[in-house]
Design a protein around this motif. Structure first.
Motif, short mmCIF file in Angstrom:
data_model
loop_
_atom_site.label_atom_id
_atom_site.label_comp_id
_atom_site.label_asym_id
_atom_site.label_seq_id
_atom_site.Cartn_x
_atom_site.Cartn_y
_atom_site.Cartn_z
N LEU A 144 42.14 32.28 68.52
CA LEU A 144 41.56 31.28 69.45
C LEU A 144 43.03 29.99 69.80
CD1 LEU A 144 38.53 29.95 68.10
CD2 LEU A 144 38.53 31.41 69.99
N ARG A 145 43.77 29.67 69.12
CA ARG A 145 44.75 28.52 69.35
C ARG A 145 45.89 29.52 70.73
NH1 ARG A 145 49.96 26.90 66.17
NH2 ARG A 145 50.85 25.86 66.90
N SER A 146 46.10 30.96 70.06
CA SER A 146 47.01 31.27 71.59
C SER A 146 46.26 31.64 73.01
CB SER A 146 46.87 33.06 71.02
OG SER A 146 47.98 33.06 69.40
N GLY A 147 44.62 31.81 73.22
CA GLY A 147 44.20 32.11 74.21
C GLY A 147 43.68 31.11 74.50
N ALA A 148 43.61 29.37 74.28
CA ALA A 148 44.55 27.85 74.77
C ALA A 148 45.72 27.70 75.20
CB ALA A 148 43.49 27.50 73.52
N ARG A 149 46.60 28.42 74.60
CA ARG A 149 47.76 28.16 74.63
C ARG A 149 48.31 28.88 76.22
NH1 ARG A 149 51.78 28.63 69.91
NH2 ARG A 149 52.29 26.22 69.59
N LEU A 150 47.12 30.20 76.85
CA LEU A 150 47.13 31.14 77.66
C LEU A 150 46.92 30.60 78.32
CD1 LEU A 150 46.30 34.61 76.38
CD2 LEU A 150 49.03 33.32 77.81
N ILE A 151 45.94 29.71 78.93
CA ILE A 151 45.71 28.69 79.99
C ILE A 151 46.88 27.97 80.79
CG2 ILE A 151 43.33 27.17 80.16
CD1 ILE A 151 42.07 28.42 77.96
N PRO A 152 46.92 26.61 79.78
CA PRO A 152 47.92 25.55 80.82
C PRO A 152 49.46 27.07 80.96
CG PRO A 152 48.22 25.69 79.08
CD PRO A 152 46.59 26.29 78.50
N ALA A 153 49.32 28.15 80.29
CA ALA A 153 51.23 29.42 80.80
C ALA A 153 50.81 29.94 81.52
CB ALA A 153 50.99 29.87 79.43
N SER A 154 49.65 29.47 82.44
CA SER A 154 48.80 30.98 83.42
C SER A 154 49.74 30.55 84.56
CB SER A 154 48.13 31.38 83.35
OG SER A 154 46.80 30.77 84.13
N GLY A 155 50.13 30.95 85.23
CA GLY A 155 51.20 31.01 86.20
C GLY A 155 51.52 29.90 86.55
N THR A 156 52.83 30.07 85.37
CA THR A 156 54.41 29.00 85.31
C THR A 156 55.02 30.07 84.88
OG1 THR A 156 53.74 28.90 82.51
CG2 THR A 156 53.07 27.50 84.09
N GLY A 157 56.20 29.81 84.33
CA GLY A 157 57.38 31.13 84.05
C GLY A 157 57.93 31.99 84.99
N LEU A 169 53.47 36.05 77.91
CA LEU A 169 53.22 37.42 77.51
C LEU A 169 53.52 37.42 75.93
CD1 LEU A 169 55.58 39.63 79.95
CD2 LEU A 169 53.11 39.53 79.95
N THR A 170 54.60 36.45 75.73
CA THR A 170 54.88 36.51 73.86
C THR A 170 53.48 35.92 73.09
OG1 THR A 170 57.24 35.70 74.58
CG2 THR A 170 56.52 34.93 72.13
N THR A 171 53.32 34.44 74.23
CA THR A 171 51.68 33.95 73.48
C THR A 171 50.47 35.08 72.98
OG1 THR A 171 52.96 31.66 74.29
CG2 THR A 171 49.86 32.06 73.58
N ALA A 172 50.39 35.97 74.60
CA ALA A 172 49.32 36.91 74.21
C ALA A 172 49.57 37.89 73.44
CB ALA A 172 49.47 37.37 75.82
N CYS A 173 50.84 38.63 73.24
CA CYS A 173 51.11 39.30 72.06
C CYS A 173 50.99 38.88 70.78
CB CYS A 173 53.21 39.70 71.97
SG CYS A 173 54.01 40.95 70.93
N ARG A 174 51.50 37.15 70.52
CA ARG A 174 50.76 36.72 69.09
C ARG A 174 49.24 36.61 69.10
NH1 ARG A 174 55.62 31.90 69.64
NH2 ARG A 174 57.39 33.54 68.91
N GLY A 175 48.57 36.66 69.87
CA GLY A 175 47.00 36.37 70.27
C GLY A 175 46.85 37.58 70.62
N ALA A 176 47.06 38.72 70.17
CA ALA A 176 46.88 40.72 70.53
C ALA A 176 46.89 40.51 68.79
CB ALA A 176 47.16 40.95 71.53
N MET A 177 48.03 40.28 68.19
CA MET A 177 48.53 40.51 66.92
C MET A 177 47.52 40.01 65.94
SD MET A 177 52.01 40.68 66.99
CE MET A 177 52.34 40.42 65.68
N ASP A 178 47.65 38.47 66.22
CA ASP A 178 46.44 38.08 65.64
C ASP A 178 44.61 38.25 65.29
OD1 ASP A 178 48.00 35.42 64.89
OD2 ASP A 178 47.48 34.57 66.69
N MET A 179 44.52 38.90 66.93
CA MET A 179 42.83 39.50 66.73
C MET A 179 42.64 40.63 65.82
SD MET A 179 41.99 38.83 70.87
CE MET A 179 42.90 38.95 71.38
#
Length: 188
Positions: A144-157, A169-179
């Motif tokens: 859930l924390r990784s997912g919450a971090r993705l919300i403000p990160a979308s569209g940045t970078g 992508l790093t946050t999404a990777c970590r979130g996928a591993m947590d799930m």
């Protein structure tokens, strides 16, 4: 892994993809980023190995014990690195403990991850009942924390960072591993 074979293969695929991305990150960036990405790659690829359905590795009775020893060593290593400036080592240590727990559950041959084939026949201890629940809660909150971090990160970078260095992508990777870890810890 216990559970439906399709779920095991899908978890293995997600973990292999995450591990591959982490390997790419380990080739670029500062040394601290490389070490962290290398640790994540090892965890993801080992999770992929553990997610493979049990029927696919029939006859490899030694595999769960080898994985338990490897991840016990990984947990000790991550705990020893907690003093460094990378707080992510605590997360890796918890992940390694979860992997040891799952490997020992596989070695016990009991269905699900709660039974450990104890001599008294109950398959339950305080650790055997509480540890999976604590790990499930931890990885649910981490996802859930990784997912919450993705919300403000979308569209940045920006494109200049390249797709390997993109923080979302790093946050999404970590979130996928947590799930995936959460799903692997669920009793079947």
């Amino acid at each position: 892994m216990h559970g439906p074979p399709l779920v095991g293969w899908l978890l293995a695929a997600v973990c292999v993809l995450s591990g591959g991305y982490c390997l790419l990150r380990a080739r670029a960036g500062a040394p601290a980023v490389r070490r962290g990405a290398g640790s994540e790659a090892v965890m993801a690829l080992a999770m992929a190995a553990m997610a493979v359905p049990i029927g696919a590795v029939a006859g490899a009775d030694w595999l769960p014990l080898v994985l338990a020893v490897v991840f016990a060593g990984s947990a000790v290593r991550e705990v020893s690195l907690l003093r460094s400036d990378r707080p992510h080592h605590a997360h890796h240590a918890v992940g390694a403990v979860a992997m040891v727990h799952m490997a020992l559950a596989m070695a016990g041959g009991a269905p699900g991850h709660h039974g450990h084939g104890l001599p008294d026949g109950t398959g339950h201890t305080a650790v055997g009942s509480v540890l999976p629940a604590v790990l499930l809660l931890y990885f649910a909150l981490a996802a859930l924390r990784s997912g919450a971090r993705l919300i403000p990160a979308s569209g940045t970078g920006g494109a200049a960072a390249g797709w390997v260095g993109r923080p979302e992508l790093t946050t999404a990777c970590r979130g996928a591993m947590d799930m995936a870890m959460f799903a692997m810890l669920l009793p079947s």
